[in-house]
Design an enzyme around this catalytic site. Structure first.
Site, PDB file in Angstrom:
ATOM      1  N   TYR A 113       0.740  -1.445   0.446  1.00 25.76           N
ATOM      2  CA  TYR A 113       0.340  -0.259   0.043  1.00 25.76           C
ATOM      3  C   TYR A 113       0.891   0.948  -0.445  1.00 25.76           C
ATOM      4  CZ  TYR A 113      -3.416   3.450   1.498  1.00 25.76           C
ATOM      5  OH  TYR A 113      -4.232   4.276   1.607  1.00 25.76           O
ATOM      6  N   ASP A 158      -2.165  -1.248  -4.256  1.00 23.04           N
ATOM      7  CA  ASP A 158      -2.538  -0.424  -3.889  1.00 23.04           C
ATOM      8  C   ASP A 158      -1.392   0.591  -4.261  1.00 23.04           C
ATOM      9  OD1 ASP A 158      -3.724   2.549  -4.572  1.00 23.04           O
ATOM     10  OD2 ASP A 158      -4.322   2.068  -2.548  1.00 23.04           O
ATOM     11  N   HIS A 262     -12.150   1.501  -4.581  1.00 22.73           N
ATOM     12  CA  HIS A 262     -11.524   0.656  -5.381  1.00 22.73           C
ATOM     13  C   HIS A 262     -11.922  -0.436  -5.753  1.00 22.73           C
ATOM     14  CE1 HIS A 262      -7.690   2.658  -4.523  1.00 22.73           C
ATOM     15  NE2 HIS A 262      -7.871   2.985  -3.875  1.00 22.73           N
TER      16      HIS A 262
END
Length: 271
Positions: A113, A158, A262
């Site tokens: 992330y 991500d 998302h």
């Protein structure tokens, strides 16, 4: 052996556990990598995942912010957590699959992330953006992220950068917007190139086609104008490049009840 992996920034695993369960019941990936779980490890909904058939979980969580998790139907041989930028902020976890998962050769999976970077794309004015750029530089320099030869590695997450022109709804309008600025895209692509990673989405979908995985909550109706960005990625090492058999973005998930901004991104490969 067929191996499927999904990456999804869930924006609070406890708040959205019902749509996670909905996805797992339908798609049944072997492994689900979550980001932004926003949950300390002791509060993670392990029982719900076990009831769904996902008994193996690797966690790196923190209260209220960030957090990554790898949830699997297959057992891990090992797990590892790395810190970046000298911050303990739960942005990475990796696992290896091998004999316990009945794989003939080991497979390493990294879940990331990357910092979002705030709103001002100037590291001198915005410490969050400075942190993001440093994080991307450290990803490039990180030796475990440099698979070579027969190393079978997957990197997902991500990554908070839409690196190519058609990874955003308007290249010209987003050039000065964090996630698509030239300095970010150059650093992410440099990390990808240095690690000899292959971006599955762009290996399978022509650069001329628009591809998105994120749509802002700020739009009253995310489908109007389709103003998306491709922030969620699955990369594979050279040894796995030709083993990928399928790739899917579950776009419909953006319209589910209480959705994340998302959507799940899934790759299938022969391992």
């Amino acid at each position: 052996m067929r191996f499927s992996v999904t990456t999804w920034n869930i924006n609070s695993v406890r708040l959205r556990i019902d749509i996670v369960a909905k996805f797992l019941k339908s798609a049944r990936p072997d492994v689900l990598c979550l980001q932004e779980t926003k949950c300390i490890d002791d509060a993670f909904p392990l029982k719900r995942f076990k009831r769904l058939g996902y008994e193996h979980v690797a966690l790196n969580g923190q209260k209220g912010y960030h957090g990554v998790a790898i949830i699997s139907r297959l057992p891990f041989d090992s797990t590892d957590v790395r810190t970046f930028c000298d911050k303990i902020d739960s942005r990475h976890i990796s696992v290896s699959f091998g004999e316990k998962a009945q794989l003939s050769k080991p497979l390493v999976l990294h879940n990331f992330y990357v910092p979002a970077g705030g709103d001002i794309p100037d590291p001198a004015l915005n410490p969050k953006f400075e942190h993001k750029l440093q994080f991307l530089d450290e990803m490039k320099a990180c030796e475990p992220l440099h698979p070579r030869g027969d190393d079978r590695h997957i990197l997902v997450g991500d990554l908070n950068v839409a690196p190519h022109e058609n990874d955003v709804w308007s290249h010209k309008q987003l050039l000065k917007v964090v996630s698509h600025t030239p300095v970010e895209t150059e650093k992410l692509l440099a990390a990808q190139a240095h690690g000899e990673w292959f971006d599955i989405a762009r290996e399978r979908i022509p650069m001329s086609e628009k591809v998105y995985t994120w749509w802002s909550y700020r739009a009253a109706d995310w489908t109007v104008g389709d103003r998306g960005r491709r922030l969620d990625h699955i990369w594979v090492s050279r040894a796995l490049k030709d083993q990928v058999s399928d790739f899917k973005i579950t776009r419909d998930a953006r319209s589910w009840e209480r959705p994340s901004d998302h959507v799940p991104v899934t790759a299938v490969m022969e391992v």
